[in-house]
Scaffold this motif. Structure first.
Motif, mmCIF file in Angstrom:
data_model
loop_
_atom_site.group_PDB
_atom_site.id
_atom_site.type_symbol
_atom_site.label_atom_id
_atom_site.label_comp_id
_atom_site.label_asym_id
_atom_site.label_seq_id
_atom_site.Cartn_x
_atom_site.Cartn_y
_atom_site.Cartn_z
ATOM 1 N N THR A 3 3.301 9.743 4.200
ATOM 2 C CA THR A 3 1.509 9.348 3.388
ATOM 3 C C THR A 3 0.823 10.467 2.981
ATOM 4 O O THR A 3 1.500 11.423 3.326
ATOM 5 C CB THR A 3 0.934 8.751 4.803
ATOM 6 O OG1 THR A 3 2.030 7.581 5.757
ATOM 7 C CG2 THR A 3 -0.063 8.336 5.135
ATOM 8 N N ASN A 41 -1.383 5.163 -1.242
ATOM 9 C CA ASN A 41 -0.645 4.634 -0.194
ATOM 10 C C ASN A 41 -0.332 3.548 0.584
ATOM 11 O O ASN A 41 0.791 2.874 0.833
ATOM 12 C CB ASN A 41 -1.299 5.543 1.424
ATOM 13 C CG ASN A 41 -1.444 6.877 1.495
ATOM 14 O OD1 ASN A 41 0.121 7.867 0.689
ATOM 15 N ND2 ASN A 41 -2.149 8.244 1.780
ATOM 16 N N GLU A 45 3.959 0.961 -0.345
ATOM 17 C CA GLU A 45 4.337 0.182 0.627
ATOM 18 C C GLU A 45 5.595 -0.915 0.698
ATOM 19 O O GLU A 45 4.984 -1.104 -0.362
ATOM 20 C CB GLU A 45 3.445 -0.217 1.895
ATOM 21 C CG GLU A 45 3.053 0.461 2.904
ATOM 22 C CD GLU A 45 2.261 -0.624 3.813
ATOM 23 O OE1 GLU A 45 0.978 0.251 4.523
ATOM 24 O OE2 GLU A 45 3.031 -1.491 4.295
#
Ligand SMILES: [Fe+2]
Length: 194
Positions: A3, A41, A45
């Protein structure tokens, strides 16, 4: 999953006043830069870039992932091109200064050329001083999130010319923002990159 965090601003939000206001920095850093980090972020994913470094994403991704990664990189670099006016040297260190004089004739002429490029960078983007493939200095303007590293050019200095960088302080007068910028350029940091 890795992250990314919003990197700390290298000075206080009011440290660049009167040239860039606390209000501008609080929105530009605290809202815009932060949103790019948050979006990055979210977007990475489940992609092949989930655990990649910021540079790897910026150099290899496309679309929204590239845009947000590059905007994170560009803003962090931009903050590190400036310093409170009371602490700055007014010109680059000898080696860079000599290269600038060789290329543009004088430091003043370089600043003029850079200012003209930044003022003329159409729409949203960034204007950079870089070293190119031949190790020569060059002024480059990029659009939107684009970054010269994608074209094998090494950034030394950048100014953000997106309206969000200056609209609260200067409204549509981008040239005034550019003139202010010269008072807070951290030439020590820029010279160290050369
Ligand atoms: Fe910005």
């Amino acid at each position: 999953m890795k992250t990314f965090e919003l990197p700390p601003l290298p000075y206080a939000l009011n440290a660049l006043e009167p040239f860039i206001s606390e209000k501008t920095l609080s929105f530009h850093y605290g809202k815009h830069h932060k949103a790019y980090v948050d979006n990055l972020n979210k977007l990475k994913e489940g992609t092949e870039f989930e655990d990649a470094s910021l540079e790897v994403i910026m150099l290899n991704a496309g679309g929204g992932l590239f845009n947000n990664a590059a905007q994170v990189w560009n803003h962090t670099f931009y903050w590190n091109c400036m310093k409170p006016a009371a602490e700055v040297n007014n010109e680059p260190a000898t080696e860079l200064l000599e290269a600038i004089v060789k290329k543009w004739g004088s430091f003043e002429k370089f600043k003029e050329a850079f200012s003209v490029a930044a003022a003329g960078n159409f729409g949203s983007g960034w204007t950079w001083l870089v070293t190119n493939e031949k190790d020569e200095l060059e002024i480059v303007s990029t659009s939107n999130a684009d970054n010269p590293l994608r074209n094998d050019k090494e950034p030394l200095l950048v100014i953000d010319v997106w309206e969000h960088a200056y609209y609260l302080d200067r409204q549509n007068a981008r040239p005034n923002y550019i003139a202010d910028f010269w008072n807070i350029v951290d030439w020590e940091a820029v010279s160290a990159r050369y």
